[in-house]
Design an enzyme around this catalytic site. Sequence first.
Site, short mmCIF file in Angstrom:
data_model
loop_
_atom_site.label_atom_id
_atom_site.label_comp_id
_atom_site.label_asym_id
_atom_site.label_seq_id
_atom_site.Cartn_x
_atom_site.Cartn_y
_atom_site.Cartn_z
N LYS A 95 0.82 -1.23 0.00
CA LYS A 95 0.00 0.00 0.00
C LYS A 95 0.85 1.27 0.00
O LYS A 95 0.36 2.35 -0.32
CB LYS A 95 -1.01 0.00 1.15
CG LYS A 95 -0.47 0.25 2.53
CD LYS A 95 -1.61 0.13 3.56
CE LYS A 95 -1.13 0.20 4.98
NZ LYS A 95 -0.96 1.53 5.50
N ASP A 96 2.15 1.16 0.33
CA ASP A 96 3.03 2.33 0.30
C ASP A 96 3.56 2.62 -1.10
O ASP A 96 4.13 3.68 -1.34
CB ASP A 96 4.24 2.12 1.23
CG ASP A 96 3.86 2.12 2.71
OD1 ASP A 96 2.81 2.69 3.05
OD2 ASP A 96 4.61 1.54 3.52
N ARG A 146 -8.90 8.11 4.29
CA ARG A 146 -9.84 7.04 3.88
C ARG A 146 -10.60 6.50 5.09
O ARG A 146 -11.83 6.36 5.05
CB ARG A 146 -9.04 5.91 3.21
CG ARG A 146 -9.81 4.62 2.98
CD ARG A 146 -8.88 3.49 2.56
NE ARG A 146 -7.84 3.21 3.53
CZ ARG A 146 -8.03 2.48 4.63
NH1 ARG A 146 -9.22 1.97 4.90
NH2 ARG A 146 -7.03 2.26 5.47
N ARG A 147 -9.88 6.19 6.17
CA ARG A 147 -10.54 5.67 7.37
C ARG A 147 -11.46 6.72 7.97
O ARG A 147 -12.60 6.44 8.29
CB ARG A 147 -9.48 5.26 8.41
CG ARG A 147 -8.69 4.01 8.03
CD ARG A 147 -7.51 3.79 8.97
NE ARG A 147 -6.74 2.61 8.58
CZ ARG A 147 -5.44 2.48 8.79
NH1 ARG A 147 -4.75 3.42 9.39
NH2 ARG A 147 -4.81 1.37 8.41
N ARG A 164 0.34 10.22 14.12
CA ARG A 164 1.42 9.75 13.25
C ARG A 164 2.44 8.94 14.04
O ARG A 164 2.44 8.93 15.25
CB ARG A 164 2.13 10.95 12.59
CG ARG A 164 1.38 11.62 11.45
CD ARG A 164 1.34 10.81 10.18
NE ARG A 164 2.58 10.12 9.86
CZ ARG A 164 3.65 10.66 9.32
NH1 ARG A 164 3.65 11.94 9.00
NH2 ARG A 164 4.72 9.94 9.07
N ARG A 170 2.58 4.87 17.88
CA ARG A 170 1.14 5.16 17.97
C ARG A 170 0.50 4.43 19.16
O ARG A 170 -0.33 5.00 19.86
CB ARG A 170 0.43 4.80 16.66
CG ARG A 170 0.58 5.90 15.62
CD ARG A 170 -0.14 5.59 14.33
NE ARG A 170 0.70 4.80 13.44
CZ ARG A 170 0.29 4.34 12.26
NH1 ARG A 170 -0.94 4.57 11.85
NH2 ARG A 170 1.10 3.65 11.49
N CYS A 258 -2.68 9.18 -1.42
CA CYS A 258 -3.01 9.25 0.01
C CYS A 258 -3.65 10.58 0.38
O CYS A 258 -4.08 10.79 1.50
CB CYS A 258 -1.77 8.98 0.87
SG CYS A 258 -0.51 10.26 0.73
#
Length: 360
Positions: A95-96, A146-147, A164, A170, A258
Amino acid sequence: MSGEANSPEGNGKVSRVIRIGTRKSQLARIQTDSIAAKLKELYPDVHSEIVGMTTTGDKILDTALSKIGEKSLFTKELENALERNEVDLVVHSLKDLPTTLPPGFTIGAVLKRESPHDAVVLHPKHRGQTLDTLPENSVIGTSSLRRAAQLKKRFPHLDFKDIRGNLNTRLKKLDEKDDFAAIILAAAGLKRMGWENRISQILEPEDCMYAVGQGALAVEVRARDADILEMVSVLHHPDTVLRCIAERAFLRQLEGGCSVPVAVHTEVKDSQLYLTGAVYSLDGSDSLKETMQTSIATAAADKILEEVDERVQRVGVTASKISGEAQDGAERLGVDLAKLLLSKGAKEILTVARQLNDAR
């Protein structure tokens, strides 16, 4: 072979040394070590040397990812090392990786996907609750537009704020302060770290669809390195490859990244590949979502074994051992679904989302 070293073993044999580039975070190392172990199993004479690096995305921790505006935040430094022949392959979370890779690079392997879903990790004082039952105005941490867009619409009583840092950072921010009632993380990362017990709730697609490529690991190589490409190609997981080609084609056609809320859900069932894709406004109030499917029934075996041009890439992926017909079908599915959403106004939703995000 470019950049490859040999080392004589004590028994007089010569073994190959393959240098693998990775980010330095604990999760990135765990993911890379798992791939090094797989290669060792398949090729006992290969020794892996892991080269850890810090990327731009690892350095900038006080700004939301969507505000930095750099497409290859977690990949650029690794690709630079690949280009300079300092490493032979690089391990990424798929996904990166941008949907268009720099010239000369390709994804030589997409491994079997871990759960692509998002997970809720609650502050210890809220143990036993869910997003539904958390008190009004509870603050939920997520670094993903997105979330946030999907969850704001689904759980309007909650407040979403940026958080972040790598996984460890986190979780520490969540546990040691009272700033967040919960944070949303990728289930795959938590599972790979062995922290499955921290998952309070898995978000199903009806609550929150996932990011393109989420849960899959990718091995990036120099496209001209035929022997390295051949070596890593055995790591490909066919269903994951086809799902991720469809997802990446969808995102590329939408020209998303993103900095805009785009989400997907894919599954392979009875030789059919199903792709659901959606775009959202930043607050989730405006959205478009559609599902399409295509047949990925494998072509006759002799057709698969035809001479394949290694330079053929589909959204950055080279998978010569998987039916080209099935890959083409997956790519078309992503493009067609994106075109359908664009015809219904997706571009307007994404343009506004991008402008509002830039203005924040």
